[in-house]
Write a protein that holds these residues in place. Structure first.
Motif, PDB file in Angstrom:
ATOM      1  N   LYS A   4       0.528  -1.383   0.259  1.00 25.12           N
ATOM      2  CA  LYS A   4       0.067   0.303  -0.102  1.00 25.12           C
ATOM      3  C   LYS A   4       0.677   1.351  -0.120  1.00 25.12           C
ATOM      4  CE  LYS A   4      -4.578  -1.278   2.445  1.00 25.12           C
ATOM      5  NZ  LYS A   4      -4.847  -1.722   3.609  1.00 25.12           N
ATOM      6  N   CYS A   5       2.318   1.329   0.600  1.00 30.32           N
ATOM      7  CA  CYS A   5       2.570   2.477   0.847  1.00 30.32           C
ATOM      8  C   CYS A   5       3.608   2.686  -0.311  1.00 30.32           C
ATOM      9  CB  CYS A   5       3.837   2.310   1.356  1.00 30.32           C
ATOM     10  SG  CYS A   5       5.675   3.852   1.964  1.00 30.32           S
ATOM     11  N   THR A   6       3.015   3.859  -0.925  1.00 30.17           N
ATOM     12  CA  THR A   6       3.139   4.784  -2.002  1.00 30.17           C
ATOM     13  C   THR A   6       5.092   5.579  -2.438  1.00 30.17           C
ATOM     14  OG1 THR A   6       1.490   6.310  -1.458  1.00 30.17           O
ATOM     15  CG2 THR A   6       1.147   4.870  -3.157  1.00 30.17           C
ATOM     16  N   GLY A   7       5.660   5.595  -0.727  1.00 29.24           N
ATOM     17  CA  GLY A   7       6.711   6.482   0.080  1.00 29.24           C
ATOM     18  C   GLY A   7       6.466   7.778  -0.956  1.00 29.24           C
ATOM     19  N   LEU A   8       4.632   8.819  -0.149  1.00 26.92           N
ATOM     20  CA  LEU A   8       5.070   9.956  -1.031  1.00 26.92           C
ATOM     21  C   LEU A   8       5.504  10.305   0.893  1.00 26.92           C
ATOM     22  CD1 LEU A   8       1.154   9.900  -1.610  1.00 26.92           C
ATOM     23  CD2 LEU A   8       2.367  10.287  -2.842  1.00 26.92           C
ATOM     24  N   GLY A   9       6.289   9.881   1.736  1.00 27.96           N
ATOM     25  CA  GLY A   9       6.688  10.460   2.640  1.00 27.96           C
ATOM     26  C   GLY A   9       5.943  11.437   3.927  1.00 27.96           C
ATOM     27  N   ILE A  10       4.053  11.605   4.189  1.00 28.55           N
ATOM     28  CA  ILE A  10       3.652  11.951   4.792  1.00 28.55           C
ATOM     29  C   ILE A  10       3.947  11.470   6.357  1.00 28.55           C
ATOM     30  CG2 ILE A  10       1.261  12.791   6.144  1.00 28.55           C
ATOM     31  CD1 ILE A  10       0.552  12.657   2.765  1.00 28.55           C
ATOM     32  N   CYS A  11       4.169  10.481   6.407  1.00 30.28           N
ATOM     33  CA  CYS A  11       4.797  10.035   7.778  1.00 30.28           C
ATOM     34  C   CYS A  11       6.183  10.805   7.774  1.00 30.28           C
ATOM     35  CB  CYS A  11       5.075   8.134   8.090  1.00 30.28           C
ATOM     36  SG  CYS A  11       6.035   7.652   6.084  1.00 30.28           S
ATOM     37  N   GLU A  45      11.310   7.315   7.350  1.00 31.47           N
ATOM     38  CA  GLU A  45      12.529   8.084   6.405  1.00 31.47           C
ATOM     39  C   GLU A  45      11.954   7.345   4.994  1.00 31.47           C
ATOM     40  OE1 GLU A  45      16.662   8.831   7.223  1.00 31.47           O
ATOM     41  OE2 GLU A  45      17.179   7.769   5.329  1.00 31.47           O
ATOM     42  N   VAL A  46      11.721   8.515   3.976  1.00 36.54           N
ATOM     43  CA  VAL A  46      11.906   7.573   2.549  1.00 36.54           C
ATOM     44  C   VAL A  46      13.567   8.345   1.998  1.00 36.54           C
ATOM     45  CG1 VAL A  46      11.089   8.348   0.505  1.00 36.54           C
ATOM     46  CG2 VAL A  46       9.409   7.861   2.369  1.00 36.54           C
ATOM     47  N   GLY A  47      13.553   7.021   1.905  1.00 36.36           N
ATOM     48  CA  GLY A  47      14.410   6.741   0.500  1.00 36.36           C
ATOM     49  C   GLY A  47      15.162   7.418  -0.490  1.00 36.36           C
ATOM     50  N   ASP A 105      11.161   4.225  -1.410  1.00 41.83           N
ATOM     51  CA  ASP A 105      11.400   3.273  -0.178  1.00 41.83           C
ATOM     52  C   ASP A 105      10.593   3.498   1.086  1.00 41.83           C
ATOM     53  OD1 ASP A 105      11.001   1.095  -2.022  1.00 41.83           O
ATOM     54  OD2 ASP A 105      12.358   0.208  -2.316  1.00 41.83           O
ATOM     55  N   LEU A 106      10.010   3.397   1.690  1.00 34.37           N
ATOM     56  CA  LEU A 106      10.273   3.806   3.004  1.00 34.37           C
ATOM     57  C   LEU A 106      11.019   2.926   4.185  1.00 34.37           C
ATOM     58  CD1 LEU A 106       8.383   5.039   5.070  1.00 34.37           C
ATOM     59  CD2 LEU A 106       6.946   3.500   4.823  1.00 34.37           C
ATOM     60  N   VAL A 107      11.715   3.912   4.852  1.00 33.70           N
ATOM     61  CA  VAL A 107      13.092   2.875   5.734  1.00 33.70           C
ATOM     62  C   VAL A 107      12.405   3.088   7.222  1.00 33.70           C
ATOM     63  CG1 VAL A 107      15.107   2.867   6.724  1.00 33.70           C
ATOM     64  CG2 VAL A 107      14.755   3.612   4.775  1.00 33.70           C
ATOM     65  N   GLY A 135      -2.679  10.186   9.581  1.00 34.40           N
ATOM     66  CA  GLY A 135      -2.038  10.519   8.148  1.00 34.40           C
ATOM     67  C   GLY A 135      -1.389  10.215   7.073  1.00 34.40           C
ATOM     68  N   CYS A 136      -1.807   8.728   7.186  1.00 31.81           N
ATOM     69  CA  CYS A 136      -0.752   8.164   5.615  1.00 31.81           C
ATOM     70  C   CYS A 136      -2.043   8.461   4.671  1.00 31.81           C
ATOM     71  CB  CYS A 136      -0.601   6.473   6.412  1.00 31.81           C
ATOM     72  SG  CYS A 136      -0.503   5.295   4.525  1.00 31.81           S
ATOM     73  N   PRO A 137      -1.859   8.519   3.553  1.00 30.08           N
ATOM     74  CA  PRO A 137      -3.325   8.473   2.887  1.00 30.08           C
ATOM     75  C   PRO A 137      -3.514   6.958   2.092  1.00 30.08           C
ATOM     76  CG  PRO A 137      -1.215   9.248   2.229  1.00 30.08           C
ATOM     77  CD  PRO A 137      -0.968   9.042   3.007  1.00 30.08           C
ATOM     78  N   THR A 138      -2.609   6.435   2.240  1.00 28.60           N
ATOM     79  CA  THR A 138      -2.814   4.689   1.490  1.00 28.60           C
ATOM     80  C   THR A 138      -3.133   4.134   2.467  1.00 28.60           C
ATOM     81  OG1 THR A 138      -0.344   4.107   1.462  1.00 28.60           O
ATOM     82  CG2 THR A 138      -1.250   5.224  -0.734  1.00 28.60           C
ATOM     83  N   GLU A 139      -3.396   4.114   4.226  1.00 30.90           N
ATOM     84  CA  GLU A 139      -3.482   3.621   5.002  1.00 30.90           C
ATOM     85  C   GLU A 139      -2.499   2.205   5.414  1.00 30.90           C
ATOM     86  OE1 GLU A 139      -7.536   2.806   4.706  1.00 30.90           O
ATOM     87  OE2 GLU A 139      -8.288   4.321   5.341  1.00 30.90           O
ATOM     88  N   ALA A 140      -1.510   2.967   5.078  1.00 33.20           N
ATOM     89  CA  ALA A 140      -0.130   1.601   4.849  1.00 33.20           C
ATOM     90  C   ALA A 140       0.040   0.707   5.974  1.00 33.20           C
ATOM     91  CB  ALA A 140       0.992   1.745   3.653  1.00 33.20           C
ATOM     92  N   LEU A 141      -0.286   2.242   7.282  1.00 30.56           N
ATOM     93  CA  LEU A 141       0.725   1.217   8.779  1.00 30.56           C
ATOM     94  C   LEU A 141      -0.658   1.611   9.779  1.00 30.56           C
ATOM     95  CD1 LEU A 141       2.540   5.302   8.894  1.00 30.56           C
ATOM     96  CD2 LEU A 141       3.641   3.053   7.795  1.00 30.56           C
ATOM     97  N   ARG A 142      -0.111   0.160  10.331  1.00 28.36           N
ATOM     98  CA  ARG A 142      -0.523   0.020  11.671  1.00 28.36           C
ATOM     99  C   ARG A 142       0.157   0.358  13.021  1.00 28.36           C
ATOM    100  NH1 ARG A 142      -1.822  -5.547  12.467  1.00 28.36           N
ATOM    101  NH2 ARG A 142      -0.604  -5.588  10.446  1.00 28.36           N
TER     102      ARG A 142
HETATM  103  S1  SF4 Z   1       4.052   5.175   4.602  1.00 25.33           S
HETATM  104 FE1  SF4 Z   1       2.095   6.203   3.975  1.00 25.33          FE
HETATM  105  S2  SF4 Z   1       3.026   8.131   4.457  1.00 25.33           S
HETATM  106 FE2  SF4 Z   1       4.581   6.669   4.939  1.00 25.33          FE
HETATM  107  S3  SF4 Z   1       5.280   7.339   3.199  1.00 25.33           S
HETATM  108 FE3  SF4 Z   1       4.538   5.390   2.848  1.00 25.33          FE
HETATM  109  S4  SF4 Z   1       1.957   6.291   1.630  1.00 25.33           S
HETATM  110 FE4  SF4 Z   1       3.061   7.516   2.534  1.00 25.33          FE
END
Ligand code: SF4
Length: 63
Positions: free
Chosen positions: A9-16, A25-27, A31-33, A53-60
């Motif tokens: 689901k993560c698209t690497g937008l970096g809002i997190c 941290e987005v590399g 890719d999210l690190v 705040g993650c727009p793709t609901e990739a975090l839990r």
């Molecule tokens: S976890 Fe969500 S907010 Fe963070 S980089 Fe991925 S898509 Fe973006």
């Protein structure tokens, strides 16, 4: 608590990263690190904001 990322689901937008830079941290490759996958104390609030705040609901957060 443990941070879990759904890499599909993560698209690497970096809002997190902007909300909780100590944990996310987005590399350069997009890719999210996870700088820390266990959070406690004062760090939890920022991570909760990142989860919300993650727009793709990739975090839990799990126990
Ligand atoms: S976890 Fe969500 S907010 Fe963070 S980089 Fe991925 S898509 Fe973006």
């Amino acid at each position: 608590m443990k941070v879990v990322v759904d890499r599909v689901k993560c698209t690497g937008l970096g809002i997190c990263e902007s909300l909780a830079p100590d944990v996310f941290e987005v590399g350069d490759d997009g890719d999210l690190v996870l700088l820390a996958d266990l959070v406690s104390g004062s760090g939890i609030e920022a991570v909760e904001q990142a989860v919300a705040g993650c727009p793709t609901e990739a975090l839990r957060l799990t126990e």
